[in-house]
Design an enzyme around this catalytic site. Structure first.
Site, mmCIF file in Angstrom:
data_model
loop_
_atom_site.group_PDB
_atom_site.id
_atom_site.type_symbol
_atom_site.label_atom_id
_atom_site.label_comp_id
_atom_site.label_asym_id
_atom_site.label_seq_id
_atom_site.Cartn_x
_atom_site.Cartn_y
_atom_site.Cartn_z
ATOM 1 N N THR A 154 -23.458 -3.731 -12.861
ATOM 2 C CA THR A 154 -22.991 -5.063 -12.434
ATOM 3 C C THR A 154 -22.673 -5.940 -13.653
ATOM 4 O O THR A 154 -21.764 -6.754 -13.599
ATOM 5 C CB THR A 154 -24.000 -5.788 -11.511
ATOM 6 O OG1 THR A 154 -25.286 -5.734 -12.106
ATOM 7 C CG2 THR A 154 -24.060 -5.179 -10.144
ATOM 8 N N ASP A 210 -27.024 -12.663 -16.811
ATOM 9 C CA ASP A 210 -28.236 -12.432 -15.992
ATOM 10 C C ASP A 210 -28.437 -10.937 -15.764
ATOM 11 O O ASP A 210 -29.545 -10.414 -15.870
ATOM 12 C CB ASP A 210 -28.097 -13.089 -14.605
ATOM 13 C CG ASP A 210 -28.257 -14.606 -14.639
ATOM 14 O OD1 ASP A 210 -28.493 -15.170 -15.724
ATOM 15 O OD2 ASP A 210 -28.139 -15.222 -13.556
ATOM 16 N N GLU A 211 -27.343 -10.253 -15.406
ATOM 17 C CA GLU A 211 -27.456 -8.819 -15.080
ATOM 18 C C GLU A 211 -27.939 -8.043 -16.309
ATOM 19 O O GLU A 211 -28.734 -7.113 -16.178
ATOM 20 C CB GLU A 211 -26.115 -8.235 -14.601
ATOM 21 C CG GLU A 211 -25.392 -9.031 -13.518
ATOM 22 C CD GLU A 211 -26.115 -9.116 -12.180
ATOM 23 O OE1 GLU A 211 -27.334 -8.904 -12.132
ATOM 24 O OE2 GLU A 211 -25.427 -9.421 -11.182
ATOM 25 N N GLU A 237 -28.095 -2.504 -12.684
ATOM 26 C CA GLU A 237 -27.957 -3.808 -13.343
ATOM 27 C C GLU A 237 -26.925 -3.723 -14.471
ATOM 28 O O GLU A 237 -26.171 -4.669 -14.690
ATOM 29 C CB GLU A 237 -29.304 -4.281 -13.911
ATOM 30 C CG GLU A 237 -30.342 -4.639 -12.863
ATOM 31 C CD GLU A 237 -30.111 -5.997 -12.199
ATOM 32 O OE1 GLU A 237 -29.123 -6.676 -12.505
ATOM 33 O OE2 GLU A 237 -30.936 -6.359 -11.339
ATOM 34 N N GLU A 255 -23.496 -8.983 -3.881
ATOM 35 C CA GLU A 255 -24.533 -9.942 -4.292
ATOM 36 C C GLU A 255 -25.188 -10.593 -3.071
ATOM 37 O O GLU A 255 -26.376 -10.884 -3.078
ATOM 38 C CB GLU A 255 -23.936 -11.040 -5.189
ATOM 39 C CG GLU A 255 -23.427 -10.566 -6.536
ATOM 40 C CD GLU A 255 -24.541 -10.219 -7.532
ATOM 41 O OE1 GLU A 255 -25.720 -10.492 -7.224
ATOM 42 O OE2 GLU A 255 -24.228 -9.669 -8.598
ATOM 43 N N TRP A 282 -29.497 -21.840 -15.200
ATOM 44 C CA TRP A 282 -28.303 -22.455 -14.599
ATOM 45 C C TRP A 282 -28.373 -22.375 -13.072
ATOM 46 O O TRP A 282 -28.994 -21.468 -12.513
ATOM 47 C CB TRP A 282 -27.026 -21.786 -15.123
ATOM 48 C CG TRP A 282 -26.849 -20.334 -14.756
ATOM 49 C CD1 TRP A 282 -27.261 -19.257 -15.477
ATOM 50 C CD2 TRP A 282 -26.206 -19.788 -13.585
ATOM 51 N NE1 TRP A 282 -26.935 -18.085 -14.826
ATOM 52 C CE2 TRP A 282 -26.277 -18.378 -13.676
ATOM 53 C CE3 TRP A 282 -25.578 -20.346 -12.469
ATOM 54 C CZ2 TRP A 282 -25.747 -17.526 -12.698
ATOM 55 C CZ3 TRP A 282 -25.050 -19.504 -11.505
ATOM 56 C CH2 TRP A 282 -25.142 -18.114 -11.627
ATOM 57 N N HIS A 307 -31.645 -8.455 -16.635
ATOM 58 C CA HIS A 307 -32.332 -7.634 -15.629
ATOM 59 C C HIS A 307 -32.322 -6.161 -16.043
ATOM 60 O O HIS A 307 -33.311 -5.458 -15.898
ATOM 61 C CB HIS A 307 -31.657 -7.783 -14.260
ATOM 62 C CG HIS A 307 -31.658 -9.187 -13.743
ATOM 63 N ND1 HIS A 307 -30.778 -9.636 -12.787
ATOM 64 C CD2 HIS A 307 -32.431 -10.263 -14.070
ATOM 65 C CE1 HIS A 307 -31.028 -10.918 -12.537
ATOM 66 N NE2 HIS A 307 -32.014 -11.317 -13.300
ATOM 67 N N GLU A 360 -31.279 -13.625 -8.745
ATOM 68 C CA GLU A 360 -30.112 -12.955 -8.160
ATOM 69 C C GLU A 360 -29.437 -13.814 -7.093
ATOM 70 O O GLU A 360 -28.220 -13.778 -6.936
ATOM 71 C CB GLU A 360 -30.524 -11.618 -7.531
ATOM 72 C CG GLU A 360 -30.793 -10.506 -8.524
ATOM 73 C CD GLU A 360 -29.510 -9.977 -9.153
ATOM 74 O OE1 GLU A 360 -28.417 -10.298 -8.669
ATOM 75 O OE2 GLU A 360 -29.625 -9.252 -10.155
ATOM 76 N N HIS A 380 -26.207 -15.700 -7.649
ATOM 77 C CA HIS A 380 -24.916 -15.026 -7.881
ATOM 78 C C HIS A 380 -24.016 -15.082 -6.652
ATOM 79 O O HIS A 380 -22.861 -15.499 -6.733
ATOM 80 C CB HIS A 380 -25.134 -13.574 -8.318
ATOM 81 C CG HIS A 380 -25.932 -13.449 -9.586
ATOM 82 N ND1 HIS A 380 -26.470 -12.265 -10.028
ATOM 83 C CD2 HIS A 380 -26.294 -14.385 -10.507
ATOM 84 C CE1 HIS A 380 -27.120 -12.479 -11.171
ATOM 85 N NE2 HIS A 380 -27.028 -13.760 -11.470
#
Ligand code: FE2
Ligand code: FE2
Length: 331
Positions: free
Chosen positions: A169, A198-199, A166, A76, A33, A202, A113, A116
């Site tokens: 977050t 996403d976090e 990670e 971020e 995305w 990670h 990252e 974000h």
């Protein structure tokens, strides 16, 4: 062999796995995305209407919420600090053409990252609820101030830090998203949820790096983990300040705000530690040095010990007035 040389050797020994980690835990650039997927299309006819809707929905959310959003966004946006820090870690070599798998990982992770801060910043700008200039000053200060997370250039400690951070977050973005959704703010809810996804990926990657290191050097890895927990995992924005303020002064006030709102609490810190202890299966590590045995003991007892301390902790209820957001009385 010195601990530093052992680390370089371990990083080299597992480097051939990094391409596989990139494939398993990151998403190719052209498939993932992008911020504009969640924002009004500025080339489209309906742009002004969409912006109007964002501004209306944003009225439903209160002061503590916006303060938390601003601080999350600034954290971020301080990405240059994290990339430059990680590139300097022992075993990560960016001066090796494109041959060092670890530096490839850091770049690809940074690229993910970077979206974000980008999407959150654009959203906050459109929401009309934030003093963007004050926020920009804080971001610039935070990048200029850098950070010191107590990891030095040690890959073991840095990967403990990123495994922990990670997941932290993930928790905070997810909770902010849920709150936004509950107040009827669907777009912001979606944005925060996708960021939290996403976090999580990670986190899964970094905890795998550590697990792999445990397979190579269990005693060294345990000692590094215990050392990080003794120092406490500081947040990446621990040097946060407002315009005119001195270094770090805004951070505690923001943490109290996040704690009050329930976005990231002392209990979350303990839960993360418990999850890492379980995933790294400390109990079944074998052939440990005496020091490492003691470190394991310390780590396995730590969640209960922290729980007893956190039960006694009190957080100030009064609202401090940040320059980033106008107080409006809505919580
Ligand atoms: Fe992020
Ligand atoms: Fe992340």
């Amino acid at each position: 062999m010195s601990p530093k040389n052992i680390r370089i050797e371990v990083m080299n020994a597992i480097e051939h796995k990094v391409d596989g980690f990139i494939d398993s835990f990151l998403i190719p650039i052209e498939e993932i995305w992008q911020p504009t997927d969640f924002l009004p299309d500025s080339q489209g006819e309906g742009f002004m209407e969409d912006v109007h809707q964002i501004r209306e929905e944003a009225k439903e959310l209160g002061y503590d919420f916006w303060v938390t959003m601003v601080a999350d966004t600034i954290t971020e946006e301080a990405l240059p600090t994290y990339e430059s820090w990680l590139m300097d870690v022992e075993g990560i070599d960016q001066h090796d053409g494109n041959k060092n798998g670890w530096s490839k990982w850091v770049r690809a992770w940074t690229a993910e990252e970077n979206r974000h801060g980008d999407v959150l910043n654009k959203y906050l700008y459109l929401s009309g609820r934030v003093n963007m200039r004050e926020m920009e000053i804080t971001t610039q200060h935070l990048i200029a101030d850098g950070f010191d997370i107590g990891t030095d250039r040690d890959p073991y400690k840095n990967f403990v830090y990123t495994s922990f951070q990670e997941l932290a977050t993930y928790i905070s973005h997810k909770r902010v998203g849920q709150m936004a959704k509950k107040k009827g703010n669907t777009l912001l809810g979606k944005m925060c949820t996708i960021i939290s996804g996403d976090e999580m990926r990670h986190h899964l990657a970094y905890r795998e790096f550590v697990k792999t290191i445990f397979g190579e050097d269990p005693s060294g890895m345990l000692l590094a983990f215990a050392d990080m927990m003794k120092k406490k995992i500081v947040m990446p924005a621990h040097f946060l300040r407002e315009s005119g303020g001195s270094i770090g002064t805004a951070f505690e006030t923001f943490s109290n705000c996040a704690q009050r709102l329930g976005v990231y609490t002392a209990q979350d810190y303990i839960d993360i530690l418990g999850k890492l202890n379980t995933y790294w299966d400390l109990a079944s590590l074998r052939s440990l040095s005496d020091d490492a045995e003691r470190a394991r003991d310390y780590l396995m007892k730590l969640p209960d010990r922290l729980k007893r301390i956190s039960d006694r902790m009190k957080f100030p209820e009064e609202q401090y007035h940040f320059k980033w957001v106008e107080a409006n009385g809505i919580i």
